[in-house]
Design a protein around this motif. Structure first.
Motif, mmCIF file in Angstrom:
data_model
loop_
_atom_site.group_PDB
_atom_site.id
_atom_site.type_symbol
_atom_site.label_atom_id
_atom_site.label_comp_id
_atom_site.label_asym_id
_atom_site.label_seq_id
_atom_site.Cartn_x
_atom_site.Cartn_y
_atom_site.Cartn_z
ATOM 1 N N ARG A 15 -2.343 6.336 2.607
ATOM 2 C CA ARG A 15 -3.104 5.198 3.179
ATOM 3 C C ARG A 15 -2.283 4.238 3.912
ATOM 4 N N ASN A 16 -3.401 3.510 4.786
ATOM 5 C CA ASN A 16 -2.594 2.469 5.609
ATOM 6 C C ASN A 16 -1.957 1.471 4.862
ATOM 7 N N GLY A 17 -0.640 1.199 5.225
ATOM 8 C CA GLY A 17 0.454 0.266 4.409
ATOM 9 C C GLY A 17 1.055 1.169 3.401
ATOM 10 N N GLY A 18 0.821 2.577 3.267
ATOM 11 C CA GLY A 18 1.643 3.337 2.412
ATOM 12 C C GLY A 18 2.852 3.544 2.974
ATOM 13 N N SER A 63 -5.131 9.950 0.371
ATOM 14 C CA SER A 63 -4.944 10.079 -1.229
ATOM 15 C C SER A 63 -3.723 9.389 -1.814
ATOM 16 N N PHE A 64 -2.625 8.975 -1.232
ATOM 17 C CA PHE A 64 -1.412 8.503 -1.806
ATOM 18 C C PHE A 64 -1.175 7.076 -0.874
ATOM 19 N N SER A 65 -0.398 6.511 -2.012
ATOM 20 C CA SER A 65 0.149 5.177 -1.316
ATOM 21 C C SER A 65 1.742 5.334 -1.077
ATOM 22 N N VAL A 66 2.209 6.233 -1.683
ATOM 23 C CA VAL A 66 3.815 6.626 -1.568
ATOM 24 C C VAL A 66 3.955 8.214 -1.543
ATOM 25 N N THR A 86 6.904 3.084 6.821
ATOM 26 C CA THR A 86 5.668 2.391 6.566
ATOM 27 C C THR A 86 4.432 2.665 7.586
ATOM 28 N N LYS A 87 3.375 3.151 7.080
ATOM 29 C CA LYS A 87 2.132 3.486 7.881
ATOM 30 C C LYS A 87 1.296 2.353 8.291
ATOM 31 N N PHE A 88 1.023 2.360 9.621
ATOM 32 C CA PHE A 88 0.103 1.095 10.198
ATOM 33 C C PHE A 88 -0.927 1.778 10.857
#
Length: 669
Positions: free
Chosen positions: A151-154, A114-117, A212-214
């Motif tokens: 999210r991925n890249g979040g 749901s979120f990027s940060v 940072t999520k990958f």
């Protein structure tokens, strides 16, 4: 470039954390900084287009300040319905797009990704109050939920004090879950806290954790940085852990220095590193005097390159004398390390500014003066980097000091001690030449007096050559001086390390001839062989160091003072010979034991303690007439004057003048 501090002090870190939280109570979390102190990091890792989840908003103004500067998609959650209600009332009209929800961050109801940060200001620290299994389980759920809703890249952006158990958890959990991990020391927050709490030295460094999520990472990505400086990448978790811990430990030491005067205690020592380097760039010794009228508050003294080995800079007693002459209550003595590049003194001051300020007493508002010996950082040129199987890594280097060019042999295992030093003169066509009349070490000067005594006063016939044995060659400075100054001396030097002979010949211009030769052998074996083969010497000198730096006696090795060896020396020097040794001993009991061993073997023993060093020259003789100190003084005086005459007669370019009267007054039986 900010420098990574690594202190050598020991402290109870857990006790300090407990004191911090006990003293600050509910206000402890104000320590994490407000928007103005955090905005550099917030704008670096969070963009206005991001969907932001504020974890545990409480009554913090951070999300409100962010909203007012353009971050509109912010969802705030907190487990407390009272906190959420209060924040809704406060923001309903002025910030209508911002959401506030009562929710448990360890069991969120948001859909996946749901979120990027996810932004966390102190919530992790509040959840992770101890390292009990139940608490760790809650924190693990907390991060699983953060990663599920991200999210991925979040990015998870957490502001934390990073207590040891929290740091260890993050270093273990996040890389395992395909997160690139970056930790930034928030210097702006730390400085603001110090200014707001000027009368309270109880401070802790604040960090921003960026994960940072990958989907997957082939290998861990671990980084550390200071503020907006370039990130340093590490290959192992332990390196990142060490970088964070070093900042924290140094902060605790700085806090202690701000809160108290350490006069009467040992110096505090701190190394400053570039984050990516294992070797220090600077070492700082901090020493205090009791408060007194007329003393300045605090100053830093920068030691030029090449001067750090001098007694006044390299020993606690010397630095104390330096502080007395500088006339400051607190003095930070800064030494510059070899294998580093320093451009100008002003650049060094600028690089050190934050670190020096952190070591100041609490409440200091005056500008900190920087002292030095001149207007530059000194000159050091490395001629060769070498390795010996016996002594390890070594350097041959040239330094400028007091208008002289000095060539030195330094063992890196004990790099603040000069193993050998020679004066370099520049002749015709700028050709460099070693001045054999220069004796770098005071103890060599007084050993040379002993050789003069043994070879002339004891044996006055000038046409008869006298045999001298020197155990320990080094760069050959002492042997070259004796060879040049005393034409009647026939010198044998024994050196266990063949590399040292190569160094002496190639870099210190040592030359063997019919009056001087070098034997590569174990000194103890050579002494025993001389005794067994009835080989005699008029003077025997021990100037050999111990390779075990953990012992309280660094010169000579204790095996050289064994009764068996001393008995061999007694026979080798005969009734009129002289035995001399350079004794370097920090342990008084070992010194007493050494002197007792010498007194048991030799009828006459006399010592001279160098004033500005820990070296002590011991003279031993079989001649009964030397049982009184008056007899030693009489003959040493004659020998000293004779040595000065010999130096003049041989036209050595020596700038040393032996103070015979002062020397004689300090002789002791």
């Amino acid at each position: 470039m900010n420098l990574l501090p690594k202190t050598r002090e020991e402290f109870a870190q857990t006790d300090y954390w407990n004191e911090f939280f006990k003293k600050r109570g509910e206000k402890a979390f104000e320590w994490y900084g407000e928007y103005l102190e955090l905005c550099d990091q917030i704008h670096k890792y969070i963009k206005p287009a991001d969907r932001i989840l504020m974890l545990g908003c409480g009554n913090s103004k951070l999300s409100m300040d962010m909203y007012d500067t353009g971050f509109r998609d912010i969802t705030n959650i907190d487990i407390s319905p009272i906190a959420v209600k209060k924040m809704l009332e406060l923001n309903a009209k002025s910030r209508p797009e911002m959401k506030f929800l009562q929710m448990d961050a360890t069991a969120m109801t948001f859909p996946d990704e749901s979120f990027s940060v996810s932004l966390d200001k102190g919530t992790l620290d509040a959840l992770f109050a101890d390292d009990e299994p139940e608490t760790r389980a809650v924190v693990e759920n907390y991060f699983k939920e953060i990663l599920r809703t991200m999210r991925n890249g979040g990015r998870y952006v957490g502001i934390s004090l990073l207590q040891e158990h929290i740091l260890n958890f993050l270093l273990d959990f996040l890389p395992k879950h395909n997160c690139m991990l970056r930790i930034v020391h928030c210097l702006g927050v730390e400085q603001a806290n110090k200014e707001k709490n000027a009368d309270d030295a109880l401070t802790l460094p604040v960090f921003v954790v960026v994960a940072t999520k990958f989907k997957s990472l082939p290998m861990p990505v671990l980084e550390f940085g200071f503020g907006n400086d370039k990130m340093q990448r590490f290959t192992t978790v332990s390196e990142l852990n060490s970088a964070v811990s070093s900042v924290q430990k140094a902060a605790l030491v700085c806090n202690g220095l701000a809160r108290s005067n350490i006069a009467g205690h040992n110096e505090v020592i701190m190394d400053l590193h570039r984050p990516s380097e294992q070797t220090p760039r600077y070492t700082i010794h901090i020493l205090d005097k009791p408060p007194a009228r007329g003393l300045g508050k605090y100053a830093a003294f920068i030691v030029p390159q090449g001067r750090e080995v001098e007694w006044i800079f390299s020993t606690p007693a010397g630095r104390k004398k330096l502080q007395d002459s500088a006339n400051f209550q607190r003095l930070a003595v800064v030494t510059l390390h070899r294998d580093q590049v320093y451009s100008t003194l002003d650049e060094v001051k600028q690089e050190l500014a934050d670190s020096i300020k952190n070591l100041s007493p609490a409440g200091l508002t005056d500008q900190i003066p920087y002292l030095s010996l001149g207007s530059d950082v000194g000159k050091r040129e490395t001629l060769i980097c070498g390795f010996s199987k016996i002594s390890g890594d070594f350097r041959i280097e040239e330094v400028e000091a007091n208008g002289k060019t000095l060539r030195r042999l330094i063992f890196l295992s004990n790099q603040f001690v000069v193993q050998s030093e020679a004066l370099v003169k520049t002749g015709k066509k700028d050709r460099k030449k070693i001045d054999f009349g220069y004796l770098a070490c005071q103890h060599h000067l007084y050993m040379s007096v002993g050789v003069q005594l043994a070879t002339t006063v004891q044996h006055p016939k000038r046409d008869v050559e006298k045999d001298v044995l020197v155990v320990g060659l080094g760069g050959g400075g002492l042997c070259s001086f004796l060879h040049a100054a005393l034409p009647q001396a026939r010198i044998t030097a024994v050196e266990i390390d063949p590399i040292m002979l190569e160094v002496a010949e190639q870099y210190f211009e040592l030359k063997q001839d019919k009056r001087f030769h070098v034997v590569i052998d174990d000194g103890l074996d050579f002494v025993e062989r001389c005794r067994n083969e009835d080989i005699h010497f008029d003077a025997v000198l021990f100037d050999v160091d111990s390779k075990d730096l953990s012992l309280g006696m660094s010169c000579p090795p204790q095996s050289f003072l064994a009764t068996k060896i001393l008995q061999h020396i007694k026979e080798i020097i005969g009734p009129k010979g002289l035995f001399m040794l350079n004794l370097v001993c920090r342990d008084e009991s070992l010194r007493t034991e050494a002197l007792n061993n010498l007194h048991k073997v030799f009828p006459a023993v006399c010592s001279y303690k160098l004033e500005e060093d820990i070296n002590e020259i011991i003279y031993c003789a079989n001649d009964e007439k030397y049982k009184t100190v008056e007899q030693w003084k009489k003959n040493m005086g004659t020998a000293g004057r004779g040595l000065n005459s010999a130096v003049k007669e041989t036209k050595l370019a020596s700038e040393d003048a032996l103070e015979v009267a002062e020397f004689l007054s300090e002789l002791k039986i």
